[in-house]
Design a protein around this motif. Structure first.
Motif, PDB file in Angstrom:
ATOM      1  N   PHE A   1       0.832  -1.209   0.000  1.00 24.42           N
ATOM      2  CA  PHE A   1       0.000   0.000   0.000  1.00 24.42           C
ATOM      3  C   PHE A   1       0.862   1.253   0.000  1.00 24.42           C
ATOM      4  CE2 PHE A   1      -1.916   3.399   2.572  1.00 24.42           C
ATOM      5  CZ  PHE A   1      -2.955   3.751   1.725  1.00 24.42           C
ATOM      6  N   PHE A   2       1.866   1.297   0.892  1.00 18.51           N
ATOM      7  CA  PHE A   2       2.728   2.467   0.968  1.00 18.51           C
ATOM      8  C   PHE A   2       3.527   2.645  -0.324  1.00 18.51           C
ATOM      9  CE2 PHE A   2       2.802   1.582   5.762  1.00 18.51           C
ATOM     10  CZ  PHE A   2       1.746   2.451   5.988  1.00 18.51           C
ATOM     11  N   ALA A   3       4.042   1.541  -0.864  1.00 18.96           N
ATOM     12  CA  ALA A   3       4.832   1.620  -2.093  1.00 18.96           C
ATOM     13  C   ALA A   3       4.006   2.178  -3.248  1.00 18.96           C
ATOM     14  CB  ALA A   3       5.378   0.237  -2.449  1.00 18.96           C
ATOM     15  N   ASP A   4       2.767   1.709  -3.367  1.00 16.68           N
ATOM     16  CA  ASP A   4       1.876   2.187  -4.425  1.00 16.68           C
ATOM     17  C   ASP A   4       1.583   3.666  -4.248  1.00 16.68           C
ATOM     18  OD1 ASP A   4       0.036   2.008  -6.626  1.00 16.68           O
ATOM     19  OD2 ASP A   4      -1.602   1.884  -5.200  1.00 16.68           O
ATOM     20  N   LEU A   5       1.304   4.085  -3.022  1.00 14.75           N
ATOM     21  CA  LEU A   5       0.985   5.482  -2.744  1.00 14.75           C
ATOM     22  C   LEU A   5       2.184   6.384  -3.026  1.00 14.75           C
ATOM     23  CD1 LEU A   5      -0.956   7.616  -1.674  1.00 14.75           C
ATOM     24  CD2 LEU A   5      -0.256   7.012   0.654  1.00 14.75           C
ATOM     25  N   VAL A   6       3.367   5.988  -2.574  1.00 21.00           N
ATOM     26  CA  VAL A   6       4.572   6.793  -2.801  1.00 21.00           C
ATOM     27  C   VAL A   6       4.861   6.919  -4.295  1.00 21.00           C
ATOM     28  CG1 VAL A   6       7.086   6.812  -2.527  1.00 21.00           C
ATOM     29  CG2 VAL A   6       5.629   6.335  -0.565  1.00 21.00           C
ATOM     30  N   GLN A   7       4.691   5.830  -5.039  1.00 17.19           N
ATOM     31  CA  GLN A   7       4.925   5.880  -6.482  1.00 17.19           C
ATOM     32  C   GLN A   7       3.988   6.880  -7.156  1.00 17.19           C
ATOM     33  OE1 GLN A   7       4.054   2.286  -8.663  1.00 17.19           O
ATOM     34  NE2 GLN A   7       5.321   2.884 -10.396  1.00 17.19           N
ATOM     35  N   LYS A   8       2.727   6.867  -6.773  1.00 24.07           N
ATOM     36  CA  LYS A   8       1.758   7.793  -7.376  1.00 24.07           C
ATOM     37  C   LYS A   8       2.071   9.244  -7.008  1.00 24.07           C
ATOM     38  CE  LYS A   8      -2.297   4.810  -8.063  1.00 24.07           C
ATOM     39  NZ  LYS A   8      -1.660   3.503  -7.981  1.00 24.07           N
ATOM     40  N   ILE A   9       2.471   9.482  -5.759  1.00 19.08           N
ATOM     41  CA  ILE A   9       2.848  10.836  -5.346  1.00 19.08           C
ATOM     42  C   ILE A   9       4.071  11.309  -6.122  1.00 19.08           C
ATOM     43  CG2 ILE A   9       3.773  12.200  -3.423  1.00 19.08           C
ATOM     44  CD1 ILE A   9       2.022  10.512  -1.540  1.00 19.08           C
ATOM     45  N   GLU A  10       5.068  10.433  -6.239  1.00 18.79           N
ATOM     46  CA  GLU A  10       6.301  10.787  -6.963  1.00 18.79           C
ATOM     47  C   GLU A  10       6.005  11.137  -8.418  1.00 18.79           C
ATOM     48  OE1 GLU A  10       9.566  10.392  -9.610  1.00 18.79           O
ATOM     49  OE2 GLU A  10       7.989   8.875  -9.478  1.00 18.79           O
ATOM     50  N   GLU A  11       5.142  10.356  -9.059  1.00 20.28           N
ATOM     51  CA  GLU A  11       4.796  10.612 -10.461  1.00 20.28           C
ATOM     52  C   GLU A  11       4.114  11.967 -10.625  1.00 20.28           C
ATOM     53  OE1 GLU A  11       2.391   7.287 -11.487  1.00 20.28           O
ATOM     54  OE2 GLU A  11       4.091   5.946 -11.897  1.00 20.28           O
TER      55      GLU A  11
ATOM     56  N   ILE B   1     -15.990 -20.195   7.848  1.00 18.80           N
ATOM     57  CA  ILE B   1     -15.566 -18.872   8.336  1.00 18.80           C
ATOM     58  C   ILE B   1     -15.309 -17.953   7.141  1.00 18.80           C
ATOM     59  CG2 ILE B   1     -13.778 -17.581   9.566  1.00 18.80           C
ATOM     60  CD1 ILE B   1     -13.404 -19.887  11.426  1.00 18.80           C
ATOM     61  N   GLN B   2     -15.968 -16.795   7.167  1.00 24.56           N
ATOM     62  CA  GLN B   2     -15.754 -15.781   6.135  1.00 24.56           C
ATOM     63  C   GLN B   2     -14.650 -14.814   6.593  1.00 24.56           C
ATOM     64  OE1 GLN B   2     -19.400 -14.396   3.935  1.00 24.56           O
ATOM     65  NE2 GLN B   2     -20.379 -14.902   5.907  1.00 24.56           N
ATOM     66  N   ILE B   3     -13.956 -14.241   5.615  1.00 26.94           N
ATOM     67  CA  ILE B   3     -12.858 -13.316   5.932  1.00 26.94           C
ATOM     68  C   ILE B   3     -12.929 -12.109   5.004  1.00 26.94           C
ATOM     69  CG2 ILE B   3     -10.349 -13.008   6.060  1.00 26.94           C
ATOM     70  CD1 ILE B   3     -10.134 -16.055   6.414  1.00 26.94           C
ATOM     71  N   ILE B   4     -12.698 -10.938   5.587  1.00 26.84           N
ATOM     72  CA  ILE B   4     -12.571  -9.722   4.791  1.00 26.84           C
ATOM     73  C   ILE B   4     -11.371  -8.938   5.305  1.00 26.84           C
ATOM     74  CG2 ILE B   4     -14.200  -8.427   6.245  1.00 26.84           C
ATOM     75  CD1 ILE B   4     -15.148  -7.053   3.626  1.00 26.84           C
ATOM     76  N   GLY B   5     -10.581  -8.395   4.389  1.00 26.29           N
ATOM     77  CA  GLY B   5      -9.381  -7.641   4.759  1.00 26.29           C
ATOM     78  C   GLY B   5      -9.544  -6.148   4.521  1.00 26.29           C
ATOM     79  N   PHE B   6      -8.400  -5.453   4.458  1.00 25.84           N
ATOM     80  CA  PHE B   6      -8.413  -4.002   4.247  1.00 25.84           C
ATOM     81  C   PHE B   6      -7.119  -3.602   3.551  1.00 25.84           C
ATOM     82  CE2 PHE B   6      -8.958   0.407   4.796  1.00 25.84           C
ATOM     83  CZ  PHE B   6     -10.187   0.685   5.399  1.00 25.84           C
ATOM     84  N   ASP B   7      -7.220  -2.911   2.447  1.00 26.81           N
ATOM     85  CA  ASP B   7      -6.115  -2.300   1.664  1.00 26.81           C
ATOM     86  C   ASP B   7      -6.142  -2.705   0.195  1.00 26.81           C
ATOM     87  OD1 ASP B   7      -5.023  -0.815   3.726  1.00 26.81           O
ATOM     88  OD2 ASP B   7      -3.578  -2.375   4.278  1.00 26.81           O
ATOM     89  N   ASP B   8      -6.581  -3.937  -0.112  1.00 28.45           N
ATOM     90  CA  ASP B   8      -6.550  -4.471  -1.482  1.00 28.45           C
ATOM     91  C   ASP B   8      -5.144  -4.436  -2.071  1.00 28.45           C
ATOM     92  OD1 ASP B   8      -7.633  -5.697  -3.719  1.00 28.45           O
ATOM     93  OD2 ASP B   8      -8.098  -3.804  -4.724  1.00 28.45           O
ATOM     94  N   ILE B   9      -4.205  -5.088  -1.384  1.00 28.79           N
ATOM     95  CA  ILE B   9      -2.850  -5.214  -1.904  1.00 28.79           C
ATOM     96  C   ILE B   9      -2.857  -6.206  -3.074  1.00 28.79           C
ATOM     97  CG2 ILE B   9      -1.870  -4.645   0.343  1.00 28.79           C
ATOM     98  CD1 ILE B   9      -1.181  -7.606   0.708  1.00 28.79           C
ATOM     99  N   PRO B  10      -1.846  -6.192  -3.948  1.00 24.72           N
ATOM    100  CA  PRO B  10      -1.845  -7.081  -5.115  1.00 24.72           C
ATOM    101  C   PRO B  10      -2.043  -8.556  -4.782  1.00 24.72           C
ATOM    102  CG  PRO B  10      -0.135  -5.430  -5.348  1.00 24.72           C
ATOM    103  CD  PRO B  10      -0.709  -5.250  -3.970  1.00 24.72           C
ATOM    104  N   ALA B  11      -1.474  -9.019  -3.673  1.00 25.33           N
ATOM    105  CA  ALA B  11      -1.582 -10.432  -3.298  1.00 25.33           C
ATOM    106  C   ALA B  11      -3.018 -10.850  -3.016  1.00 25.33           C
ATOM    107  CB  ALA B  11      -0.716 -10.719  -2.075  1.00 25.33           C
ATOM    108  N   ALA B  12      -3.890  -9.898  -2.681  1.00 26.19           N
ATOM    109  CA  ALA B  12      -5.276 -10.218  -2.338  1.00 26.19           C
ATOM    110  C   ALA B  12      -6.018 -10.878  -3.491  1.00 26.19           C
ATOM    111  CB  ALA B  12      -6.021  -8.955  -1.901  1.00 26.19           C
TER     112      ALA B  12
ATOM    113  N   ILE C   1     -11.371  -4.283   1.592  1.00 25.48           N
ATOM    114  CA  ILE C   1     -11.729  -2.874   1.446  1.00 25.48           C
ATOM    115  C   ILE C   1     -10.586  -2.177   0.711  1.00 25.48           C
ATOM    116  CG2 ILE C   1     -12.260  -0.719   2.642  1.00 25.48           C
ATOM    117  CD1 ILE C   1     -14.471  -2.761   2.947  1.00 25.48           C
ATOM    118  N   GLN C   2     -10.900  -1.560  -0.396  1.00 19.60           N
ATOM    119  CA  GLN C   2      -9.881  -0.924  -1.236  1.00 19.60           C
ATOM    120  C   GLN C   2      -9.729   0.557  -0.882  1.00 19.60           C
ATOM    121  OE1 GLN C   2     -10.652   0.248  -5.507  1.00 19.60           O
ATOM    122  NE2 GLN C   2      -9.360  -1.551  -5.891  1.00 19.60           N
ATOM    123  N   GLN C   3      -8.485   0.978  -0.697  1.00 20.74           N
ATOM    124  CA  GLN C   3      -8.198   2.401  -0.516  1.00 20.74           C
ATOM    125  C   GLN C   3      -7.879   3.017  -1.872  1.00 20.74           C
ATOM    126  OE1 GLN C   3      -6.203   3.802   3.098  1.00 20.74           O
ATOM    127  NE2 GLN C   3      -5.416   1.735   3.359  1.00 20.74           N
TER     128      GLN C   3
END
Length: 328
Positions: A75-85, A265-276, A286-288
């Motif tokens: 998540f951080f890597a994706d965000l930093v890349q977009k800010i840098e661009e 058992i159901q599971i839900i995460g948060f961030d939507d990283i590529p591995a998801a 949950i996608q940011q």
């Protein structure tokens, strides 16, 4: 190839060297026609502007520092890349500082960025219990906080995903897909996860379920911790993991314990990283909106640099639920 001087540019533009200097530094009085004429000559001749000399004169370096707590985090890597661009498109360079969530390292980087007289600092998250504070003694350096609450909101702009609403939506979705006793899964707690937990608790309340920490909050350290929790709380039929990395570990542990996902058992995460999206089963999460967060941060930074006051502003960026295979 001929090396042109500022005197050559002035002669070719039919203006004074002082006027060329004012155009280059965007400082002082000159007409739009003069500006365009000088810039066109600079472009045609390939004249190289001495950025280091210009920064000494103007106290402007066209450089932004970015503090990031963990550059390996998707998540951080994706965000930093977009800010840098986005900053690069505005002719700003970036200095990316990976703090490893280490406060001493963060302070060292802040001191380095101050000495380099960067024009602004973007601070991203971090698992700190206190708010961010920074004040330079060399020049006024504005800063923008992303998912890291400032010590004083009046001194900066705060940008964040709507973590509370994301946690509420995630838990409501578990209920809507048939879960009756959902639990939340955490590791470390920061301001973002606190908001996600608050959203989880609100959803429980909306469904007339009382929150009991021993029954509905799992601190996931290893497979044994999960096994113990489920032995004590066999009624749990859904998990909201406060980030995708926790959710991935949870899936692996549940599979090792022979639980069927999502049947049992159901599971839900948060961030939507590529591995998801490449797991088996694929993770509902949950996608940011990193694109919107990055754009908001860069716009706010440009406004701060240009003295267009937004201090005290707070921007909550909506999240989006991504339905995949770990929910029914």
């Amino acid at each position: 190839m001929k090396q042109y001087s500022i005197k050559d540019i002035a002669k070719l533009s039919n203006v004074s060297t002082a006027t060329v200097s004012r155009v280059i530094n965007n400082n002082g009085r000159f007409s739009e026609e003069t500006k365009n004429k000088v810039l066109e000559v600079i472009k045609q001749t390939g004249y190289k502007i001495d950025d280091s000399a210009r920064s000494l004169r103007t106290n402007v370096t066209y450089t932004i520092g970015i503090l990031v707590p963990d550059i390996k985090n998707s998540f951080f890597a994706d965000l930093v890349q977009k800010i840098e661009e986005l900053l690069f498109s505005k002719n700003y360079s970036t200095i990316i500082c990976n703090t490893d969530k280490n406060e001493k390292k963060e302070q060292a980087y802040l001191h380095m960025l101050e000495n380099k007289k960067v024009d602004g600092i973007i601070v991203i998250s971090g698992s700190y219990q206190h708010g961010f504070k920074f004040q330079s003694s060399l020049k006024e350096i504005p800063y923008i906080c992303i998912d890291r609450e400032p010590e004083n909101f009046h001194n900066t702009v705060f940008i964040s995903s709507n973590h509370y609403q994301g946690g509420l939506d995630a838990t409501n979705y578990l209920f809507h897909r048939g879960s009756q006793f959902p639990a939340i899964v955490v590791k470390k707690v920061n301001s973002s996860t606190k908001s996600r937990i608050a959203g989880f608790k609100k959803a429980l309340k909306n469904h007339q379920v009382n929150f009991l920490k021993s029954h509905q909050e799992l601190k996931l350290t290893n497979k044994s911790a999960l096994k113990t929790f489920l032995t004590r709380n066999p009624q749990v039929d859904g998990f909201f993991a406060v980030d995708d990395n926790i959710a991935i570990s949870l899936i692996q542990y549940l599979q090792a314990l022979n639980y069927q996902i999502p049947k049992q058992i159901q599971i839900i995460g948060f961030d939507d990283i590529p591995a998801a999206n490449v797991l088996t089963p694929k993770l509902t999460t949950i996608q940011q909106n990193t694109k919107k967060i990055a754009q908001t941060a860069v716009n706010s930074m440009m406004n701060a640099i240009n003295k267009q006051n937004e201090k005290g502003s707070q921007f909550l960026i909506p999240t989006k639920l991504i339905n995949r295979e770990t929910t029914r």
